[in-house]
Write a protein that holds these residues in place. Structure first.
Motif, PDB file in Angstrom:
ATOM      1  N   ALA A 143       0.832  -1.208   0.000  1.00  0.00           N
ATOM      2  CA  ALA A 143       0.000   0.000   0.000  1.00  0.00           C
ATOM      3  C   ALA A 143       0.863   1.255   0.000  1.00  0.00           C
ATOM      4  N   GLU A 144       1.984   1.227   0.707  1.00  0.00           N
ATOM      5  CA  GLU A 144       2.882   2.381   0.726  1.00  0.00           C
ATOM      6  C   GLU A 144       3.499   2.610  -0.648  1.00  0.00           C
ATOM      7  N   ARG A 145       3.883   1.523  -1.331  1.00  0.00           N
ATOM      8  CA  ARG A 145       4.420   1.664  -2.685  1.00  0.00           C
ATOM      9  C   ARG A 145       3.377   2.245  -3.632  1.00  0.00           C
ATOM     10  N   PHE A 146       2.132   1.816  -3.487  1.00  0.00           N
ATOM     11  CA  PHE A 146       1.041   2.350  -4.308  1.00  0.00           C
ATOM     12  C   PHE A 146       0.829   3.832  -4.004  1.00  0.00           C
ATOM     13  N   ALA A 147       0.879   4.197  -2.732  1.00  0.00           N
ATOM     14  CA  ALA A 147       0.668   5.594  -2.337  1.00  0.00           C
ATOM     15  C   ALA A 147       1.793   6.492  -2.856  1.00  0.00           C
ATOM     16  N   ARG A 148       3.017   5.973  -2.928  1.00  0.00           N
ATOM     17  CA  ARG A 148       4.133   6.770  -3.437  1.00  0.00           C
ATOM     18  C   ARG A 148       4.138   6.846  -4.960  1.00  0.00           C
ATOM     19  N   GLY A 149       3.307   6.035  -5.606  1.00  0.00           N
ATOM     20  CA  GLY A 149       3.242   6.063  -7.061  1.00  0.00           C
ATOM     21  C   GLY A 149       4.254   5.152  -7.728  1.00  0.00           C
ATOM     22  N   GLU A 150       4.866   4.247  -6.986  1.00  0.00           N
ATOM     23  CA  GLU A 150       5.842   3.335  -7.572  1.00  0.00           C
ATOM     24  C   GLU A 150       5.165   2.270  -8.438  1.00  0.00           C
ATOM     25  N   ILE A 151       3.931   1.903  -8.093  1.00  0.00           N
ATOM     26  CA  ILE A 151       3.181   0.918  -8.870  1.00  0.00           C
ATOM     27  C   ILE A 151       1.802   1.493  -9.178  1.00  0.00           C
ATOM     28  N   ASP A 152       1.211   1.020 -10.275  1.00  0.00           N
ATOM     29  CA  ASP A 152      -0.113   1.526 -10.637  1.00  0.00           C
ATOM     30  C   ASP A 152      -1.200   0.685  -9.963  1.00  0.00           C
ATOM     31  N   GLU A 153      -2.457   1.072 -10.198  1.00  0.00           N
ATOM     32  CA  GLU A 153      -3.585   0.426  -9.509  1.00  0.00           C
ATOM     33  C   GLU A 153      -3.745  -1.039  -9.902  1.00  0.00           C
TER      34      GLU A 153
END
Length: 95
Positions: free
Chosen positions: A62-72
């Motif tokens: 979830a943190e990686r998603f929030a930082r924009g490192e991975i897409d939805e």
């Protein structure tokens, strides 16, 4: 020095040698127990299968998603794989 003839013979030497060996075994056992107690109190003695210290994998994802490192799409795909591996279910697209 040998005026009183208190010679114990071979048994005196045997008892003294056995006592010294037992003494060093006792010292080693106490040292081992202290080491294990310290290692266990620092988290080194966690039982097998215990959760490792730190944030759970879903939180890291979830943190990686929030930082924009991975897409939805990648977030949902990896989250599905994480949850299925935790329950032992089959992974989609894998044998």
């Amino acid at each position: 020095m040998f005026w009183y003839d208190h010679d114990g013979g071979g048994w005196g030497w045997f008892a003294m040698s056995a006592g010294m060996i037992l003494f060093w075994i006792l010292i080693a056992a106490v040292g081992l127990l202290v080491y294990r107690a310290v290692a266990r109190s620092q988290g080194g003695g966690a039982p097998p299968g215990a959760q490792p210290p730190g944030p759970p994998p879903e939180q890291l994802l979830a943190e990686r998603f929030a930082r924009g490192e991975i897409d939805e799409d990648e977030y949902h795909r990896r989250l599905t794989v994480l949850r299925e591996s935790a329950t032992g279910g089959p992974r989609p697209g894998r044998r």
